[in-house]
Design an enzyme around this catalytic site. Sequence first.
Site, PDB file in Angstrom:
ATOM      1  N   LYS A  23      79.494  34.506  70.880  1.00 45.82           N
ATOM      2  CA  LYS A  23      78.052  34.675  70.633  1.00 45.82           C
ATOM      3  C   LYS A  23      77.262  33.552  71.288  1.00 45.82           C
ATOM      4  O   LYS A  23      76.283  33.800  72.003  1.00 45.82           O
ATOM      5  CB  LYS A  23      77.764  34.671  69.134  1.00 45.82           C
ATOM      6  CG  LYS A  23      76.283  34.503  68.773  1.00 45.82           C
ATOM      7  CD  LYS A  23      76.006  34.469  67.297  1.00 45.82           C
ATOM      8  CE  LYS A  23      76.134  33.133  66.676  1.00 45.82           C
ATOM      9  NZ  LYS A  23      75.005  32.204  66.843  1.00 45.82           N
ATOM     10  N   ASN A  24      77.701  32.318  71.080  1.00 39.32           N
ATOM     11  CA  ASN A  24      76.913  31.169  71.541  1.00 39.32           C
ATOM     12  C   ASN A  24      77.042  30.918  73.033  1.00 39.32           C
ATOM     13  O   ASN A  24      76.337  30.076  73.579  1.00 39.32           O
ATOM     14  CB  ASN A  24      77.259  29.918  70.731  1.00 39.32           C
ATOM     15  CG  ASN A  24      76.760  30.048  69.306  1.00 39.32           C
ATOM     16  OD1 ASN A  24      75.952  30.921  69.002  1.00 39.32           O
ATOM     17  ND2 ASN A  24      77.247  29.199  68.426  1.00 39.32           N
ATOM     18  N   ARG A  93      66.381  31.668  67.069  1.00 41.48           N
ATOM     19  CA  ARG A  93      66.176  30.322  67.596  1.00 41.48           C
ATOM     20  C   ARG A  93      66.653  30.218  69.037  1.00 41.48           C
ATOM     21  O   ARG A  93      66.044  29.563  69.864  1.00 41.48           O
ATOM     22  CB  ARG A  93      66.961  29.315  66.770  1.00 41.48           C
ATOM     23  CG  ARG A  93      66.443  29.016  65.413  1.00 41.48           C
ATOM     24  CD  ARG A  93      67.220  27.871  64.858  1.00 41.48           C
ATOM     25  NE  ARG A  93      67.564  26.909  65.885  1.00 41.48           N
ATOM     26  CZ  ARG A  93      66.693  26.122  66.496  1.00 41.48           C
ATOM     27  NH1 ARG A  93      65.435  26.230  66.202  1.00 41.48           N
ATOM     28  NH2 ARG A  93      67.065  25.275  67.439  1.00 41.48           N
ATOM     29  N   CYS A 117      65.431  26.870  60.042  1.00 43.86           N
ATOM     30  CA  CYS A 117      66.213  27.974  59.478  1.00 43.86           C
ATOM     31  C   CYS A 117      66.906  27.421  58.239  1.00 43.86           C
ATOM     32  O   CYS A 117      66.674  26.291  57.827  1.00 43.86           O
ATOM     33  CB  CYS A 117      67.220  28.486  60.495  1.00 43.86           C
ATOM     34  SG  CYS A 117      68.512  27.286  60.826  1.00 43.86           S
ATOM     35  N   ARG A 122      65.823  22.073  62.742  1.00 52.59           N
ATOM     36  CA  ARG A 122      66.136  22.509  64.106  1.00 52.59           C
ATOM     37  C   ARG A 122      65.043  22.109  65.114  1.00 52.59           C
ATOM     38  O   ARG A 122      64.433  22.923  65.781  1.00 52.59           O
ATOM     39  CB  ARG A 122      66.370  24.010  64.153  1.00 52.59           C
ATOM     40  CG  ARG A 122      67.311  24.561  63.113  1.00 52.59           C
ATOM     41  CD  ARG A 122      68.745  24.123  63.219  1.00 52.59           C
ATOM     42  NE  ARG A 122      69.444  24.622  64.371  1.00 52.59           N
ATOM     43  CZ  ARG A 122      70.067  25.800  64.426  1.00 52.59           C
ATOM     44  NH1 ARG A 122      70.025  26.603  63.400  1.00 52.59           N
ATOM     45  NH2 ARG A 122      70.714  26.175  65.521  1.00 52.59           N
ATOM     46  N   PRO A 123      64.707  20.839  65.236  1.00 47.25           N
ATOM     47  CA  PRO A 123      63.666  20.408  66.191  1.00 47.25           C
ATOM     48  C   PRO A 123      64.110  20.640  67.638  1.00 47.25           C
ATOM     49  O   PRO A 123      65.293  20.884  67.900  1.00 47.25           O
ATOM     50  CB  PRO A 123      63.542  18.909  65.908  1.00 47.25           C
ATOM     51  CG  PRO A 123      64.852  18.521  65.342  1.00 47.25           C
ATOM     52  CD  PRO A 123      65.348  19.706  64.564  1.00 47.25           C
ATOM     53  N   ASP A 309      80.374  24.707  62.809  1.00 49.15           N
ATOM     54  CA  ASP A 309      80.381  26.163  62.593  1.00 49.15           C
ATOM     55  C   ASP A 309      81.637  26.639  61.883  1.00 49.15           C
ATOM     56  O   ASP A 309      81.743  27.824  61.567  1.00 49.15           O
ATOM     57  CB  ASP A 309      80.246  26.904  63.935  1.00 49.15           C
ATOM     58  CG  ASP A 309      78.877  26.697  64.544  1.00 49.15           C
ATOM     59  OD1 ASP A 309      78.709  27.044  65.724  1.00 49.15           O
ATOM     60  OD2 ASP A 309      77.995  26.163  63.855  1.00 49.15           O
ATOM     61  N   ARG A 401      74.590  38.958  62.438  1.00 48.18           N
ATOM     62  CA  ARG A 401      74.092  38.170  63.573  1.00 48.18           C
ATOM     63  C   ARG A 401      75.246  37.648  64.423  1.00 48.18           C
ATOM     64  O   ARG A 401      75.142  37.534  65.625  1.00 48.18           O
ATOM     65  CB  ARG A 401      73.278  36.974  63.051  1.00 48.18           C
ATOM     66  CG  ARG A 401      71.923  37.301  62.491  1.00 48.18           C
ATOM     67  CD  ARG A 401      71.159  36.036  62.214  1.00 48.18           C
ATOM     68  NE  ARG A 401      71.307  35.138  63.349  1.00 48.18           N
ATOM     69  CZ  ARG A 401      71.377  33.811  63.242  1.00 48.18           C
ATOM     70  NH1 ARG A 401      71.311  33.238  62.058  1.00 48.18           N
ATOM     71  NH2 ARG A 401      71.503  33.050  64.302  1.00 48.18           N
TER      72      ARG A 401
HETATM   73  C1  EPZ Z   1      74.111  25.353  68.778  1.00 50.72           C
HETATM   74  O1  EPZ Z   1      72.891  25.165  68.072  1.00 50.72           O
HETATM   75  C2  EPZ Z   1      74.737  26.615  68.199  1.00 50.72           C
HETATM   76  N1  EPZ Z   1      73.840  27.743  68.409  1.00 50.72           N
HETATM   77  C3  EPZ Z   1      74.987  26.417  66.706  1.00 50.72           C
HETATM   78  O2  EPZ Z   1      75.652  27.584  66.235  1.00 50.72           O
HETATM   79  C4  EPZ Z   1      75.907  25.219  66.518  1.00 50.72           C
HETATM   80  O3  EPZ Z   1      76.097  24.992  65.141  1.00 50.72           O
HETATM   81  C5  EPZ Z   1      75.283  23.983  67.167  1.00 50.72           C
HETATM   82  O4  EPZ Z   1      75.012  24.253  68.562  1.00 50.72           O
HETATM   83  C6  EPZ Z   1      76.187  22.764  67.088  1.00 50.72           C
HETATM   84  O5  EPZ Z   1      77.410  23.042  67.677  1.00 50.72           O
HETATM   85  C7  EPZ Z   1      73.809  28.339  69.619  1.00 50.72           C
HETATM   86  O6  EPZ Z   1      74.475  27.934  70.556  1.00 50.72           O
HETATM   87  C8  EPZ Z   1      72.901  29.535  69.754  1.00 50.72           C
HETATM   88  P1  EPZ Z   1      72.246  21.244  68.522  1.00 50.72           P
HETATM   89  P2  EPZ Z   1      71.821  24.059  68.604  1.00 50.72           P
HETATM   90  O7  EPZ Z   1      71.046  21.204  69.390  1.00 50.72           O
HETATM   91  O8  EPZ Z   1      71.827  24.033  70.089  1.00 50.72           O
HETATM   92  C9  EPZ Z   1      69.526  18.115  66.307  1.00 50.72           C
HETATM   93  C10 EPZ Z   1      76.102  29.319  64.738  1.00 50.72           C
HETATM   94  O9  EPZ Z   1      76.418  29.346  63.543  1.00 50.72           O
HETATM   95  N2  EPZ Z   1      68.570  18.305  67.419  1.00 50.72           N
HETATM   96  O10 EPZ Z   1      73.544  20.714  69.034  1.00 50.72           O
HETATM   97  O11 EPZ Z   1      70.535  24.300  67.925  1.00 50.72           O
HETATM   98  C11 EPZ Z   1      69.582  19.338  65.418  1.00 50.72           C
HETATM   99  O12 EPZ Z   1      68.542  19.316  64.463  1.00 50.72           O
HETATM  100  C12 EPZ Z   1      75.013  28.369  65.199  1.00 50.72           C
HETATM  101  O13 EPZ Z   1      76.612  30.022  65.633  1.00 50.72           O
HETATM  102  C13 EPZ Z   1      67.469  17.467  67.491  1.00 50.72           C
HETATM  103  O14 EPZ Z   1      67.272  16.588  66.650  1.00 50.72           O
HETATM  104  O15 EPZ Z   1      72.502  22.735  68.028  1.00 50.72           O
HETATM  105  C14 EPZ Z   1      70.937  19.226  64.772  1.00 50.72           C
HETATM  106  O16 EPZ Z   1      70.844  18.354  63.664  1.00 50.72           O
HETATM  107  C15 EPZ Z   1      74.435  27.552  64.066  1.00 50.72           C
HETATM  108  N3  EPZ Z   1      66.588  17.642  68.512  1.00 50.72           N
HETATM  109  C16 EPZ Z   1      71.784  18.564  65.863  1.00 50.72           C
HETATM  110  O17 EPZ Z   1      70.862  18.017  66.813  1.00 50.72           O
HETATM  111  C17 EPZ Z   1      66.761  18.600  69.465  1.00 50.72           C
HETATM  112  O18 EPZ Z   1      65.920  18.701  70.389  1.00 50.72           O
HETATM  113  C18 EPZ Z   1      72.693  19.535  66.603  1.00 50.72           C
HETATM  114  O19 EPZ Z   1      71.871  20.544  67.137  1.00 50.72           O
HETATM  115  C19 EPZ Z   1      67.885  19.442  69.374  1.00 50.72           C
HETATM  116  C20 EPZ Z   1      68.782  19.271  68.348  1.00 50.72           C
END
Ligand code: EPZ
Length: 439
Positions: A23-24, A93, A117, A122-123, A309, A401
């Site tokens: 998916k991702n 998202r 969410c 999720r910033p 995850d 999803r």
């Molecule tokens: C991706 O989300 C995945 N989603 C998530 O999978 C997965 O849990 C996550 O990566 C971590 O591996 C997709 O790929 C569609 P991050 P993403 O940016 O990109 C903070 C699932 O269940 N952050 O690595 O949103 C954020 O708040 C989903 O399949 C900032 O602070 O994850 C979080 O605490 C859930 N500023 C941390 O980083 C930013 O600009 C990790 O987020 C971006 C992120």
Amino acid sequence: MESVLYVRGRSPLSGHVTISGAKNAALVLMAGALLCPEPCRLRNVPNLLDVKRMGQIVRALGVKLDAHEDVLDIDATHIGQSQAPYELVSQLRASFFVIGPVLARLGIARVPLPGGCAIGARPVDLHVRGLQALGADVQIHHGVVRACVRGGRKRLRGAKIYLDYPSVGATETLMMAATLAEGETTLDNAAQEPEVVDLANFCRAMGAKIQGAGTKTIRIVGVPRLHTADYRIVPDRIEAGTFLVAGAITQSEISMSPVIPDHLTAAIAKLRAMGTQVAMDSPNTLRVVPGPIEAADIETQPYPGFPTDMQAQFMALSTLSNGNSVITETVFENRLRHVAELQRMGADIRVKGNIAVVRGVPMLSGAPVVATDLRASAALVLAGLAADGKTVVQGLHHLDRGYENLTKKLCGLGANIERVTVPSCETATEPLETGQPSV
Ligand code: EPZ
């Protein structure tokens, strides 16, 4: 009317399950196809609600998209629209991923903030700061991120970018934007997830110059134009991990393919520490060899650490271990909401901040439970498979999803599980909120 899952526990599983495309990876590769002014083909695309929603976003941008079975044909020769519609972005998202490619192709992109969410705020500040470093002027007004190439230039400019956190999404957004920038871009402290590597491989198939994906430092040399590619998406490591836990929690020997074992190193190591062996029957086939469930501590980390995850699924397993497990969620600030639902099934779990202390119990009991997010819903199904009696899982829109035909796949392994439609009055609403952002 609402559909719910009836899970009758303690049926041993057996047989082999097919793992779908990731998916991702699918979601971000659909965005990546927007970089290319020629038709592209993605194969092994999972049939998921999120993929359908991403397809709506792509179409809303005026891009042609045809889906047939697990194949997606995306023709972004012309991107007719630089604004993604709020009503679609707010539902997914991952649709924020289009900002990099649209900006790189059109010199302007307007994408609503995706919002928070169930698992956190999720910033997107890392995405925004990185795009600014690449020469974009980025403003946020009325909930819309408006990015345009500064100084009337046609293309973004390569830059040296350090990510404060190895964000998967920010790494992917910036890698995509940099593929068409002038000059070289370096992403330091980049995310190393397999889905990032899959995106890089897809972009390279389109002619992008990307080195180092899968390590902390990714180098991209911008090119003026990409060309068509026909690309097969990697198998879903999280779905595979979920089925590994299904075998462990039901004490069943099941096998699965296709998988890429290297993508599951942390999860397999943790399973072994918890008493479950994982055999490799072929380079792309894993088999669970269950044993008495031992307690083990878990701390989620960016890849190659233990994946966030998989945290909920492993917590379900640890509720039946013969000791105490300390589970620490370090990636998202609110990803322990499945605890309350597991407690309803008799799990002994105490939470303090982002730490859950799980004291193993001999048996869980089936109960009505409500899923709060995608992976929590999978964890509740797993707990139901092991519990005594019937578990009724509500909130299946979360499950749909991220898991393709989960009910059918589990039935194929002998699980006593059925999806039924019941009047909404018979179902609870989402668990009592504690002031958390809605899904
Ligand atoms: C991706 O989300 C995945 N989603 C998530 O999978 C997965 O849990 C996550 O990566 C971590 O591996 C997709 O790929 C569609 P991050 P993403 O940016 O990109 C903070 C699932 O269940 N952050 O690595 O949103 C954020 O708040 C989903 O399949 C900032 O602070 O994850 C979080 O605490 C859930 N500023 C941390 O980083 C930013 O600009 C990790 O987020 C971006 C992120």
